[in-house]
Scaffold this active site. Structure first.
Site, PDB file in Angstrom:
ATOM      1  N   ASP A   9       0.837  -1.195   0.000  1.00 42.56           N
ATOM      2  CA  ASP A   9       0.000   0.000   0.000  1.00 42.56           C
ATOM      3  C   ASP A   9       0.870   1.243   0.000  1.00 42.56           C
ATOM      4  O   ASP A   9       2.047   1.201   0.377  1.00 42.56           O
ATOM      5  CB  ASP A   9      -0.930   0.016   1.226  1.00 42.56           C
ATOM      6  CG  ASP A   9      -2.167   0.885   1.024  1.00 42.56           C
ATOM      7  OD1 ASP A   9      -2.384   1.394  -0.099  1.00 42.56           O
ATOM      8  OD2 ASP A   9      -2.927   1.058   1.985  1.00 42.56           O
ATOM      9  N   GLY A  10       0.268   2.341  -0.430  1.00 36.70           N
ATOM     10  CA  GLY A  10       0.908   3.642  -0.409  1.00 36.70           C
ATOM     11  C   GLY A  10      -0.038   4.652   0.211  1.00 36.70           C
ATOM     12  O   GLY A  10      -1.250   4.448   0.238  1.00 36.70           O
ATOM     13  N   GLU A  46       2.344   3.785  -4.060  1.00 39.66           N
ATOM     14  CA  GLU A  46       1.762   2.469  -4.356  1.00 39.66           C
ATOM     15  C   GLU A  46       2.750   1.632  -5.166  1.00 39.66           C
ATOM     16  O   GLU A  46       2.959   0.450  -4.872  1.00 39.66           O
ATOM     17  CB  GLU A  46       0.446   2.611  -5.129  1.00 39.66           C
ATOM     18  CG  GLU A  46      -0.675   3.282  -4.382  1.00 39.66           C
ATOM     19  CD  GLU A  46      -1.419   2.384  -3.417  1.00 39.66           C
ATOM     20  OE1 GLU A  46      -1.052   1.210  -3.249  1.00 39.66           O
ATOM     21  OE2 GLU A  46      -2.401   2.875  -2.813  1.00 39.66           O
ATOM     22  N   ASP A  75      -4.648  -2.607  -3.004  1.00 41.61           N
ATOM     23  CA  ASP A  75      -5.911  -1.912  -3.213  1.00 41.61           C
ATOM     24  C   ASP A  75      -5.779  -0.837  -4.290  1.00 41.61           C
ATOM     25  O   ASP A  75      -6.697  -0.057  -4.520  1.00 41.61           O
ATOM     26  CB  ASP A  75      -6.460  -1.331  -1.908  1.00 41.61           C
ATOM     27  CG  ASP A  75      -5.554  -0.292  -1.270  1.00 41.61           C
ATOM     28  OD1 ASP A  75      -4.590   0.180  -1.906  1.00 41.61           O
ATOM     29  OD2 ASP A  75      -5.814   0.062  -0.096  1.00 41.61           O
ATOM     30  N   HIS A 130      -9.715  -0.394   2.922  1.00 42.39           N
ATOM     31  CA  HIS A 130     -10.519   0.046   4.065  1.00 42.39           C
ATOM     32  C   HIS A 130     -11.819  -0.755   4.189  1.00 42.39           C
ATOM     33  O   HIS A 130     -12.877  -0.216   4.474  1.00 42.39           O
ATOM     34  CB  HIS A 130     -10.810   1.545   3.966  1.00 42.39           C
ATOM     35  CG  HIS A 130      -9.567   2.349   3.738  1.00 42.39           C
ATOM     36  ND1 HIS A 130      -8.656   2.603   4.732  1.00 42.39           N
ATOM     37  CD2 HIS A 130      -9.068   2.915   2.606  1.00 42.39           C
ATOM     38  CE1 HIS A 130      -7.656   3.314   4.237  1.00 42.39           C
ATOM     39  NE2 HIS A 130      -7.874   3.512   2.953  1.00 42.39           N
ATOM     40  N   ASP A 140      -1.665  -0.520   5.133  1.00 43.15           N
ATOM     41  CA  ASP A 140      -2.111   0.873   5.136  1.00 43.15           C
ATOM     42  C   ASP A 140      -1.516   1.592   6.346  1.00 43.15           C
ATOM     43  O   ASP A 140      -0.995   2.704   6.221  1.00 43.15           O
ATOM     44  CB  ASP A 140      -3.644   0.939   5.169  1.00 43.15           C
ATOM     45  CG  ASP A 140      -4.144   2.369   5.223  1.00 43.15           C
ATOM     46  OD1 ASP A 140      -3.954   3.107   4.231  1.00 43.15           O
ATOM     47  OD2 ASP A 140      -4.718   2.760   6.258  1.00 43.15           O
TER      48      ASP A 140
END
Length: 151
Positions: A9-10, A46, A75, A130, A140
């Site tokens: 994730d970023g 990302e 995501d 999320h 995250d």
């Protein structure tokens, strides 16, 4: 080890702004990695999360010396679609221009990532962000925690 699943994730505080990235190996979240940049974008973070994860695992081999298959779970539709929909093939064919004949954004990161993906056995899977996925929530949190704080 049949397949290694790595979540990435970023995050960015403002876009552009200070950014962070994180990755973690499933199912327990260990090992993991994270980092950040004072000036970045969410998309760059990302991509960089995947680069760092693949660099970390690029030498992992099975009992026969073959690269261990890796599934990147993200995501980011930007990252996942680049590989699953083969955007990068078109970019290369078009001299790193997108469908609007504009330079491809983040090509300085896409090019090394593509090399890493081609050198191994790497697949990509999208996960809704999320949404309560424990591993996605973990990466995250790693990415957000790695965002450099403005002083």
């Amino acid at each position: 080890m049949s397949r290694l699943e790595i979540y990435t994730d970023g995050a960015c505080q403002g876009n552009p702004g200070p950014g962070g990235w994180g990755w973690a190996a499933a199912p327990e979240g260990e090992p993991n990695g994270s980092g950040g940049e004072a000036a970045s974008t969410n998309q760059r973070m990302e991509i960089y999360a995947v680069i760092d994860a693949l660099r970390t695992y690029s030498t992992v081999a099975d009992d026969h010396g073959a690269p261990v298959p890796i599934e990147i779970v993200s995501d980011s539709t930007y990252v996942v679609k680049c590989f699953n929909d083969k955007w990068w093939v078109k970019w290369e064919r078009n001299g790193w221009k997108n469908s609007k004949k504009q330079p491809v954004a983040n090509d300085d990161l896409w090019k090394p990532l593509i090399e890493l993906v081609q050198a191994g056995d790497v697949t990509f899977r999208w996960v809704k962000g999320h949404s309560g996925d424990r591993m996605n929530d973990l990466v995250d949190a790693l990415a957000v925690a790695a965002v450099p704080r403005r002083t």
